[in-house]
Design a protein around this motif. Sequence first.
Motif, PDB file in Angstrom:
ATOM      1  N   ALA A  22     -14.309  -1.710 -10.151  1.00 19.57           N
ATOM      2  CA  ALA A  22     -14.230  -0.769  -9.037  1.00 19.57           C
ATOM      3  C   ALA A  22     -13.049  -1.112  -8.126  1.00 19.57           C
ATOM      4  O   ALA A  22     -12.344  -0.211  -7.643  1.00 19.57           O
ATOM      5  CB  ALA A  22     -15.541  -0.787  -8.245  1.00 19.57           C
ATOM      6  N   LEU A  23     -12.811  -2.416  -7.907  1.00 23.30           N
ATOM      7  CA  LEU A  23     -11.700  -2.826  -7.041  1.00 23.30           C
ATOM      8  C   LEU A  23     -10.359  -2.466  -7.675  1.00 23.30           C
ATOM      9  O   LEU A  23      -9.434  -2.038  -6.973  1.00 23.30           O
ATOM     10  CB  LEU A  23     -11.776  -4.325  -6.759  1.00 23.30           C
ATOM     11  N   ALA A  24     -10.272  -2.646  -9.010  1.00 22.48           N
ATOM     12  CA  ALA A  24      -9.026  -2.284  -9.692  1.00 22.48           C
ATOM     13  C   ALA A  24      -8.751  -0.796  -9.522  1.00 22.48           C
ATOM     14  O   ALA A  24      -7.626  -0.370  -9.288  1.00 22.48           O
ATOM     15  CB  ALA A  24      -9.115  -2.650 -11.173  1.00 22.48           C
ATOM     16  N   LEU A  25      -9.840  -0.016  -9.611  1.00 20.43           N
ATOM     17  CA  LEU A  25      -9.715   1.430  -9.448  1.00 20.43           C
ATOM     18  C   LEU A  25      -9.263   1.770  -8.025  1.00 20.43           C
ATOM     19  O   LEU A  25      -8.331   2.553  -7.815  1.00 20.43           O
ATOM     20  CB  LEU A  25     -11.073   2.075  -9.736  1.00 20.43           C
ATOM     21  N   ALA A  26      -9.913   1.140  -7.045  1.00 22.69           N
ATOM     22  CA  ALA A  26      -9.578   1.388  -5.640  1.00 22.69           C
ATOM     23  C   ALA A  26      -8.126   1.000  -5.377  1.00 22.69           C
ATOM     24  O   ALA A  26      -7.378   1.742  -4.732  1.00 22.69           O
ATOM     25  CB  ALA A  26     -10.512   0.596  -4.734  1.00 22.69           C
ATOM     26  N   ALA A  27      -7.721  -0.161  -5.908  1.00 27.76           N
ATOM     27  CA  ALA A  27      -6.356  -0.637  -5.673  1.00 27.76           C
ATOM     28  C   ALA A  27      -5.344   0.324  -6.279  1.00 27.76           C
ATOM     29  O   ALA A  27      -4.325   0.641  -5.658  1.00 27.76           O
ATOM     30  CB  ALA A  27      -6.186  -2.036  -6.259  1.00 27.76           C
ATOM     31  N   SER A  28      -5.655   0.837  -7.503  1.00 25.46           N
ATOM     32  CA  SER A  28      -4.653   1.729  -8.110  1.00 25.46           C
ATOM     33  C   SER A  28      -4.609   3.066  -7.395  1.00 25.46           C
ATOM     34  O   SER A  28      -3.540   3.663  -7.273  1.00 25.46           O
ATOM     35  CB  SER A  28      -4.873   1.916  -9.610  1.00 25.46           C
ATOM     36  N   LEU A  29      -5.766   3.544  -6.908  1.00 25.52           N
ATOM     37  CA  LEU A  29      -5.763   4.804  -6.148  1.00 25.52           C
ATOM     38  C   LEU A  29      -4.977   4.643  -4.850  1.00 25.52           C
ATOM     39  O   LEU A  29      -4.307   5.567  -4.403  1.00 25.52           O
ATOM     40  CB  LEU A  29      -7.203   5.245  -5.846  1.00 25.52           C
ATOM     41  N   ALA A  30      -5.065   3.448  -4.257  1.00 30.35           N
ATOM     42  CA  ALA A  30      -4.327   3.211  -3.014  1.00 30.35           C
ATOM     43  C   ALA A  30      -2.838   3.058  -3.296  1.00 30.35           C
ATOM     44  O   ALA A  30      -1.993   3.472  -2.506  1.00 30.35           O
ATOM     45  CB  ALA A  30      -4.867   1.960  -2.329  1.00 30.35           C
ATOM     46  N   LEU A  31      -2.520   2.458  -4.443  1.00 28.03           N
ATOM     47  CA  LEU A  31      -1.126   2.164  -4.775  1.00 28.03           C
ATOM     48  C   LEU A  31      -0.336   3.429  -5.142  1.00 28.03           C
ATOM     49  O   LEU A  31       0.814   3.597  -4.742  1.00 28.03           O
ATOM     50  CB  LEU A  31      -1.104   1.163  -5.935  1.00 28.03           C
ATOM     51  N   ALA A  32      -1.014   4.333  -5.878  1.00 29.90           N
ATOM     52  CA  ALA A  32      -0.299   5.474  -6.454  1.00 29.90           C
ATOM     53  C   ALA A  32       0.464   6.321  -5.422  1.00 29.90           C
ATOM     54  O   ALA A  32       1.626   6.649  -5.646  1.00 29.90           O
ATOM     55  CB  ALA A  32      -1.260   6.324  -7.260  1.00 29.90           C
ATOM     56  N   PRO A  33      -0.154   6.705  -4.291  1.00 26.61           N
ATOM     57  CA  PRO A  33       0.564   7.634  -3.394  1.00 26.61           C
ATOM     58  C   PRO A  33       1.532   6.960  -2.418  1.00 26.61           C
ATOM     59  O   PRO A  33       2.115   7.653  -1.584  1.00 26.61           O
ATOM     60  CB  PRO A  33      -0.585   8.312  -2.640  1.00 26.61           C
ATOM     61  N   LEU A  34       1.714   5.623  -2.494  1.00 22.06           N
ATOM     62  CA  LEU A  34       2.563   4.945  -1.507  1.00 22.06           C
ATOM     63  C   LEU A  34       4.006   5.433  -1.576  1.00 22.06           C
ATOM     64  O   LEU A  34       4.553   5.624  -2.654  1.00 22.06           O
ATOM     65  CB  LEU A  34       2.540   3.428  -1.733  1.00 22.06           C
ATOM     66  N   LYS A  35       4.609   5.614  -0.379  1.00 26.04           N
ATOM     67  CA  LYS A  35       6.020   6.012  -0.327  1.00 26.04           C
ATOM     68  C   LYS A  35       6.846   4.996   0.432  1.00 26.04           C
ATOM     69  O   LYS A  35       8.055   4.939   0.286  1.00 26.04           O
ATOM     70  CB  LYS A  35       6.143   7.378   0.356  1.00 26.04           C
ATOM     71  N   ALA A  36       6.170   4.203   1.286  1.00 28.20           N
ATOM     72  CA  ALA A  36       6.896   3.246   2.112  1.00 28.20           C
ATOM     73  C   ALA A  36       7.260   2.013   1.305  1.00 28.20           C
ATOM     74  O   ALA A  36       6.379   1.399   0.708  1.00 28.20           O
ATOM     75  CB  ALA A  36       6.037   2.844   3.308  1.00 28.20           C
ATOM     76  N   PRO A  37       8.563   1.630   1.270  1.00 31.82           N
ATOM     77  CA  PRO A  37       8.952   0.434   0.510  1.00 31.82           C
ATOM     78  C   PRO A  37       8.193  -0.801   0.974  1.00 31.82           C
ATOM     79  O   PRO A  37       7.733  -1.589   0.154  1.00 31.82           O
ATOM     80  CB  PRO A  37      10.442   0.297   0.802  1.00 31.82           C
ATOM     81  N   CYS A  38       8.020  -0.944   2.319  1.00 32.20           N
ATOM     82  CA  CYS A  38       7.364  -2.171   2.787  1.00 32.20           C
ATOM     83  C   CYS A  38       5.885  -2.185   2.379  1.00 32.20           C
ATOM     84  O   CYS A  38       5.323  -3.245   2.080  1.00 32.20           O
ATOM     85  CB  CYS A  38       7.526  -2.349   4.291  1.00 32.20           C
ATOM     86  N   ALA A  39       5.243  -0.989   2.305  1.00 35.04           N
ATOM     87  CA  ALA A  39       3.847  -0.930   1.857  1.00 35.04           C
ATOM     88  C   ALA A  39       3.753  -1.322   0.386  1.00 35.04           C
ATOM     89  O   ALA A  39       2.824  -2.015  -0.035  1.00 35.04           O
ATOM     90  CB  ALA A  39       3.291   0.477   2.064  1.00 35.04           C
ATOM     91  N   GLY A 100      18.200   7.446  -5.664  1.00 34.59           N
ATOM     92  CA  GLY A 100      17.783   7.150  -7.034  1.00 34.59           C
ATOM     93  C   GLY A 100      17.440   5.685  -7.211  1.00 34.59           C
ATOM     94  O   GLY A 100      16.410   5.337  -7.777  1.00 34.59           O
ATOM     95  N   PHE A 101      18.334   4.822  -6.666  1.00 33.14           N
ATOM     96  CA  PHE A 101      18.067   3.379  -6.759  1.00 33.14           C
ATOM     97  C   PHE A 101      16.779   3.031  -6.029  1.00 33.14           C
ATOM     98  O   PHE A 101      15.963   2.245  -6.512  1.00 33.14           O
ATOM     99  CB  PHE A 101      19.236   2.586  -6.170  1.00 33.14           C
ATOM    100  N   ALA A 102      16.607   3.643  -4.835  1.00 30.99           N
ATOM    101  CA  ALA A 102      15.412   3.348  -4.041  1.00 30.99           C
ATOM    102  C   ALA A 102      14.157   3.735  -4.812  1.00 30.99           C
ATOM    103  O   ALA A 102      13.173   2.989  -4.861  1.00 30.99           O
ATOM    104  CB  ALA A 102      15.466   4.097  -2.711  1.00 30.99           C
TER     105      ALA A 102
END
Lengths: 281, 247
Positions: A22-39, A100-102
Amino acid sequence: MFDEPTTRPSCLTRTDPRVRMALALAASLALAPLKAPCACVACFALSLALLALARPCLKALGARLLGVNVFVAFLAAMLPLSVPGEPAATLLSVDFSKQGFAMAGLIALKANAFVAFFTALVASMDAPTAAYAMERLRMPSKLVFIFIFTLRFIHDIAEEWKRLTTAARLRGFVPKSTRHGYRTLGALLGLLILHSIQRAQRVHEAMLLRGFAGTFRSVAKFRAGWRDAVLAGFVLAGIALVAGIEVLWRQHPGLDAASLAAQAQDCARELGLRLAARLGL
Amino acid sequence: MEQPSADAIFALEGIAFAYPAAQGGCEVLRELDFSLAPGQRIGLYGPNGSGKTTLLRCITGLCRLSAGKVLFHGVPVEDEEGFHRLRCAVGYVLQSADDQLFFPTVLEDVAFGPLNLGMGADEARDCALDTLRSLGMESFADRLTHRLSGGEKKMASLAAVLAMKPEALLLDEPTGGLDMASQDRLCELLKSLDVARVTISHDWDFLAEVSDAFCTIQDKAISWTSPLTSHTHRHAHPGGGSPHSHG
């Protein structure tokens, strides 16, 4: 052949597989929409921390990361050419865009973080356990069935392929790029598919014979305890932090890491003050 | 010799089976009567292709009859639901144990039948563990099925069927591919079970040990025989000069 472990026994292997899944699932759901480089960097750091806890076998992990990063390398080569934006460099009058690099960097971070999360949390259990944990987490039953049967039969299909090619080799067949070579390989491949279909029919009959009526439940026993609470607390806090950084970044685009940190500190202080006021301190 | 008795677990009355025209349309069984009463232990033998496995497939509804009917406790079985009830009471141990074990781990496989009987997860788990224990296989519970040896697979597939506490067993060449030691273990196990059964085997010594009535399929129908007549014979003795008796 397909079920060599990729991690060694660790404090993670003693936690409940359901919680890890469940944690792996939660982590991937949180990771997928990230746009901020620092996040993304923060999330990657979280995944590395988990990976360190899981004591991975470096050889297996290396092979896995290599597979992912070959894809990432392709993207990194293509994106600076295809994403429009300010040119970062110009070679033979072709512009390589900064954006593109970013984006390539972001994708590289995310892809490796995904692998690290799943290696630490999911690959630290054996594959059948993963299937039973999926069933217990009420994942779609078709998905669970496909996963379980893949686990059971992929070895048999590989064995069958070995048997077929051995039988061909014993009669002097050497795979070559000739008409005869392709015809033979085609025949062997056709036979493999045919045998697999026949096998599937026999297995379906065997299931009917034991009273199968369309539903499957696992009888695996799982128990969650304090270790699971600690793990879940750690990962969820990490995810909350990453989400917080992402939200701040979206509200104040273009901020650098230092001012974001200052902003986060302000936010935390304000939250703390409000909480204290609410509690009447 | 045997008449379908009223208290039979299952019975076949005047059945016929032919492969569909697309598969050659060859007729395998015709006007065949057969039944199994509680406690009866039937040994079925005959050459390859005589229809032994087809008979078991007809009983369990895997082959659709072209004539006749299957009775389960005296009631004709007419649809898939009826065969589902029959299959839950008549355990069929397939010739190939590989087809029978379709879960990655032994415990889940043995618990599959009990779950289908409507037990809850914990109850099914206990039932599976009890069955494995009674066969001396409790250490197998968490083993991966594809890593088992041939003899272990056979025992696991038997456990998977026995866990459903069947009224009757259909065993299709249970000794196929087993070495002498595994055969002996299986033979002892079957002798200790008092559940009614039909055993198919080409191995006479084994069949005589685990059955008390014998039949074959001749001219597409059942023919009862008594193979235990005295005669002089020659046969190979694995292991040479160890003392043994002839029945």
